[in-house]
Design a protein around this motif. Structure first.
Motif, PDB file in Angstrom:
ATOM      1  N   LEU A 135     -18.531 -34.718  -5.922  1.00 37.47           N
ATOM      2  CA  LEU A 135     -18.892 -35.801  -6.349  1.00 37.47           C
ATOM      3  C   LEU A 135     -19.728 -36.818  -5.931  1.00 37.47           C
ATOM      4  O   LEU A 135     -20.052 -37.965  -6.291  1.00 37.47           O
ATOM      5  CB  LEU A 135     -17.410 -36.597  -6.515  1.00 37.47           C
ATOM      6  N   GLY A 136     -20.038 -36.376  -4.741  1.00 38.78           N
ATOM      7  CA  GLY A 136     -21.135 -37.505  -3.651  1.00 38.78           C
ATOM      8  C   GLY A 136     -20.482 -37.383  -2.345  1.00 38.78           C
ATOM      9  O   GLY A 136     -19.288 -38.136  -2.159  1.00 38.78           O
ATOM     10  N   LYS A 137     -21.321 -37.244  -1.274  1.00 38.41           N
ATOM     11  CA  LYS A 137     -20.903 -37.744   0.060  1.00 38.41           C
ATOM     12  C   LYS A 137     -22.180 -37.719   0.804  1.00 38.41           C
ATOM     13  O   LYS A 137     -22.798 -36.994   1.044  1.00 38.41           O
ATOM     14  CB  LYS A 137     -19.819 -36.731   0.507  1.00 38.41           C
ATOM     15  N   PRO A 138     -22.099 -38.999   1.515  1.00 36.85           N
ATOM     16  CA  PRO A 138     -23.219 -39.350   2.345  1.00 36.85           C
ATOM     17  C   PRO A 138     -23.199 -38.164   3.387  1.00 36.85           C
ATOM     18  O   PRO A 138     -22.257 -37.878   4.122  1.00 36.85           O
ATOM     19  CB  PRO A 138     -23.219 -40.879   2.670  1.00 36.85           C
ATOM     20  N   GLU A 139     -24.470 -37.800   3.996  1.00 39.05           N
ATOM     21  CA  GLU A 139     -24.565 -36.975   5.122  1.00 39.05           C
ATOM     22  C   GLU A 139     -24.017 -35.605   4.976  1.00 39.05           C
ATOM     23  O   GLU A 139     -23.848 -34.680   5.801  1.00 39.05           O
ATOM     24  CB  GLU A 139     -23.835 -37.446   6.377  1.00 39.05           C
ATOM     25  N   ARG A 140     -23.995 -35.272   3.572  1.00 42.15           N
ATOM     26  CA  ARG A 140     -23.797 -33.793   3.191  1.00 42.15           C
ATOM     27  C   ARG A 140     -24.635 -33.396   2.021  1.00 42.15           C
ATOM     28  O   ARG A 140     -24.240 -32.706   0.974  1.00 42.15           O
ATOM     29  CB  ARG A 140     -22.013 -33.871   2.781  1.00 42.15           C
ATOM     30  N   ILE A 141     -25.663 -33.634   2.219  1.00 45.74           N
ATOM     31  CA  ILE A 141     -26.699 -33.183   1.248  1.00 45.74           C
ATOM     32  C   ILE A 141     -26.682 -31.776   0.676  1.00 45.74           C
ATOM     33  O   ILE A 141     -26.368 -31.606  -0.588  1.00 45.74           O
ATOM     34  CB  ILE A 141     -28.278 -33.523   1.250  1.00 45.74           C
ATOM     35  N   THR A 237     -10.345 -39.056  -5.393  1.00 46.36           N
ATOM     36  CA  THR A 237     -11.297 -39.144  -6.416  1.00 46.36           C
ATOM     37  C   THR A 237     -10.979 -40.160  -7.448  1.00 46.36           C
ATOM     38  O   THR A 237     -11.802 -40.297  -8.413  1.00 46.36           O
ATOM     39  CB  THR A 237     -11.196 -37.658  -7.155  1.00 46.36           C
ATOM     40  N   LEU A 238      -9.785 -40.990  -7.289  1.00 41.79           N
ATOM     41  CA  LEU A 238      -9.674 -41.852  -8.420  1.00 41.79           C
ATOM     42  C   LEU A 238     -10.663 -42.843  -8.330  1.00 41.79           C
ATOM     43  O   LEU A 238     -11.087 -43.414  -7.251  1.00 41.79           O
ATOM     44  CB  LEU A 238      -8.189 -42.421  -8.152  1.00 41.79           C
ATOM     45  N   GLY A 239     -11.155 -43.155  -9.519  1.00 40.83           N
ATOM     46  CA  GLY A 239     -12.095 -44.123  -9.605  1.00 40.83           C
ATOM     47  C   GLY A 239     -13.418 -43.723  -9.536  1.00 40.83           C
ATOM     48  O   GLY A 239     -14.419 -44.313  -9.746  1.00 40.83           O
ATOM     49  N   VAL A 240     -13.727 -42.202  -9.335  1.00 43.40           N
ATOM     50  CA  VAL A 240     -14.863 -41.553  -9.372  1.00 43.40           C
ATOM     51  C   VAL A 240     -14.948 -40.836 -10.420  1.00 43.40           C
ATOM     52  O   VAL A 240     -14.332 -40.249 -11.064  1.00 43.40           O
ATOM     53  CB  VAL A 240     -14.970 -40.960  -8.001  1.00 43.40           C
TER      54      VAL A 240
END
Length: 243
Positions: A135-141, A237-240
């Motif tokens: 769902l998206g995570k910085p520093e984990r491209i 993950t709630l709200g994502v």
């Protein structure tokens, strides 16, 4: 000569989440085939372990050929993975090649190898271990991109294989207290506390939490659930927006 037993194939089963899945399956009396780059430091009478570097296409192909020729695999858990941290500024193509091998190439080639036995069983099961990072995570491209790709693979396989009685689902863990996680997030470190603060249930997940979710999808009686993603994430993950 083909091994007479029916197996559940688990990649990356020597340690961490993969080991927990293997042990849970063995506790149910199943025979388990573990495919990992290193041999497990533990043993069970119903466990068979093979070694292969699943970042390399030739190694995957060789392992897939051996499995297809020697073992009857009626369930497949594509669990092997690696994070390869990095932002868009630091990501490199060697890391991308490695995680594409682990998260996409190996699942595709192993699924192809196991398809005849999965189809013949009439109730084949495939579970792909994705990640909340899809769902998206910085520093984990490269990690998040390929884990998201694994969800796309899950949904497409579910559409293609449903008529064969094969279900295909994904489990997407959030923060899980594996050795890999602990090494990157030491107890008491500020970043570790920030992660804990983001978890609604106020604890890290365990490999066993993920294993129980995988067992649900692997159960022969759960043939009416396919193409789904189950986030085992303590509520992070709630709200994502889901994929």
């Amino acid at each position: 000569m083909i091994e007479a037993r029916q197996f559940t194939l688990v990649t990356g089963g020597s340690s961490g989440i993969g080991r927990a899945i293997c042990e849970a399956l063995l506790a149910q009396g199943r025979s388990v085939l573990n495919l990992d780059y290193r041999a497990p430091a533990w043993h069970h009478d119903q466990l068979v372990s093979l070694q292969a570097d699943l970042t390399k296409q030739d190694a995957i192909e060789a392992a897939a050929h051996e499995i297809a020729s020697k073992y009857t695999v009626i369930a497949l858990v594509n669990n092997a993975g690696a994070t390869r941290p990095g932002s868009i500024d630091t990501a490199n193509m060697a890391d991308l090649d490695d995680v594409v091998g682990l998260h996409l190439r190996a699942p595709i080639l192993l699924t192809q190898a196991c398809l005849p036995a999965l189809r013949a069983s009439g109730q084949g099961r495939i579970v792909n271990i994705s990640s909340r990072a899809a769902l998206g995570k910085p520093e984990r491209i490269v990690y998040s991109a390929t884990k998201a790709g694994l969800i796309g693979l899950t949904r497409t396989l579910a559409q293609e294989l449903g008529a064969d009685g094969i279900t295909v689902n994904a489990v997407a863990p959030g923060p899980i207290a594996t050795e890999l996680f602990k090494n990157s997030n030491p107890e008491g470190a500020p970043q570790t506390q920030r992660i804990l603060d983001s978890i609604l249930v106020k604890r890290l997940g365990t490999p066993e939490d993920v294993a129980r979710a995988a067992l649900f999808f692997l159960a022969p009686e759960n043939g009416f659930v396919t193409g789904q993603v189950l986030y085992v994430c303590g509520g992070t993950t709630l709200g994502v927006a889901p994929i």
